[in-house]
Design a protein around this motif. Sequence first.
Motif, PDB file in Angstrom:
ATOM      1  N   MET A   1       0.735  -1.423   0.058  1.00  0.00           N
ATOM      2  CA  MET A   1      -0.064  -0.043   0.058  1.00  0.00           C
ATOM      3  C   MET A   1       0.827   1.266   0.221  1.00  0.00           C
ATOM      4  O   MET A   1       1.833   1.232   0.803  1.00  0.00           O
ATOM      5  N   ALA A   2       0.618   1.949  -0.952  1.00  0.00           N
ATOM      6  CA  ALA A   2       1.460   3.384  -0.948  1.00  0.00           C
ATOM      7  C   ALA A   2       0.843   4.314   0.270  1.00  0.00           C
ATOM      8  O   ALA A   2      -0.484   4.344   0.384  1.00  0.00           O
ATOM      9  N   PRO A   3       1.812   5.056   0.699  1.00  0.00           N
ATOM     10  CA  PRO A   3       1.344   5.825   1.875  1.00  0.00           C
ATOM     11  C   PRO A   3       0.848   7.196   1.325  1.00  0.00           C
ATOM     12  O   PRO A   3       1.146   7.516   0.176  1.00  0.00           O
ATOM     13  N   ASP A   4      -0.445   7.361   1.959  1.00  0.00           N
ATOM     14  CA  ASP A   4      -1.188   8.821   1.641  1.00  0.00           C
ATOM     15  C   ASP A   4      -0.720   9.728   2.441  1.00  0.00           C
ATOM     16  O   ASP A   4      -0.943   9.307   3.808  1.00  0.00           O
ATOM     17  N   ILE A   5      -0.332  10.990   2.351  1.00  0.00           N
ATOM     18  CA  ILE A   5      -0.016  12.065   3.335  1.00  0.00           C
ATOM     19  C   ILE A   5      -0.760  12.938   2.770  1.00  0.00           C
ATOM     20  O   ILE A   5      -1.076  13.450   1.767  1.00  0.00           O
ATOM     21  N   LEU A   6      -0.832  14.023   3.890  1.00  0.00           N
ATOM     22  CA  LEU A   6      -1.428  15.417   3.764  1.00  0.00           C
ATOM     23  C   LEU A   6      -0.406  16.410   3.745  1.00  0.00           C
ATOM     24  O   LEU A   6       0.496  16.313   4.872  1.00  0.00           O
ATOM     25  N   VAL A   7      -0.193  16.995   3.038  1.00  0.00           N
ATOM     26  CA  VAL A   7       1.048  17.912   2.830  1.00  0.00           C
ATOM     27  C   VAL A   7       0.682  19.453   2.947  1.00  0.00           C
ATOM     28  O   VAL A   7      -0.362  19.687   2.295  1.00  0.00           O
ATOM     29  N   PHE A   8       1.291  20.100   3.719  1.00  0.00           N
ATOM     30  CA  PHE A   8       0.837  21.716   4.135  1.00  0.00           C
ATOM     31  C   PHE A   8       2.001  22.404   4.131  1.00  0.00           C
ATOM     32  O   PHE A   8       3.077  22.070   4.656  1.00  0.00           O
ATOM     33  N   SER A   9       1.960  23.770   3.560  1.00  0.00           N
ATOM     34  CA  SER A   9       2.952  24.616   3.596  1.00  0.00           C
ATOM     35  C   SER A   9       3.141  24.943   5.115  1.00  0.00           C
ATOM     36  O   SER A   9       2.423  25.428   5.871  1.00  0.00           O
TER      37      SER A   9
END
Length: 94
Positions: A1-9
């Motif tokens: 499973m590919a990791p899903d991430i939330l990216v924020f400045s």
Amino acid sequence: MAPDILVFSKARWDGLAPEDQALIAESARESVASMRRFWQERESQARKIVTEAGARFVQDVDKQSFQNAMKRVYDQFVTTTEQKALLRTIQELH
């Protein structure tokens, strides 16, 4: 499973009000179950498509033979204590 991430400045995040940060963080946590369900559904569809096209999935893999074949690479590139610990952790996954 590919990791899903939330990216924020960081600059944008730091500019948000604490209650907005909390709302976004909580929403992200709550989305995990849905995202995993969506991933599972998509994976099942993809497996069906490739199986019908003739692909075979090998379940019984001799991990040790792969690890043995990689020993020279490990010896050359996995040199720090941290790298060795990470490699052990990865190798022990089932």
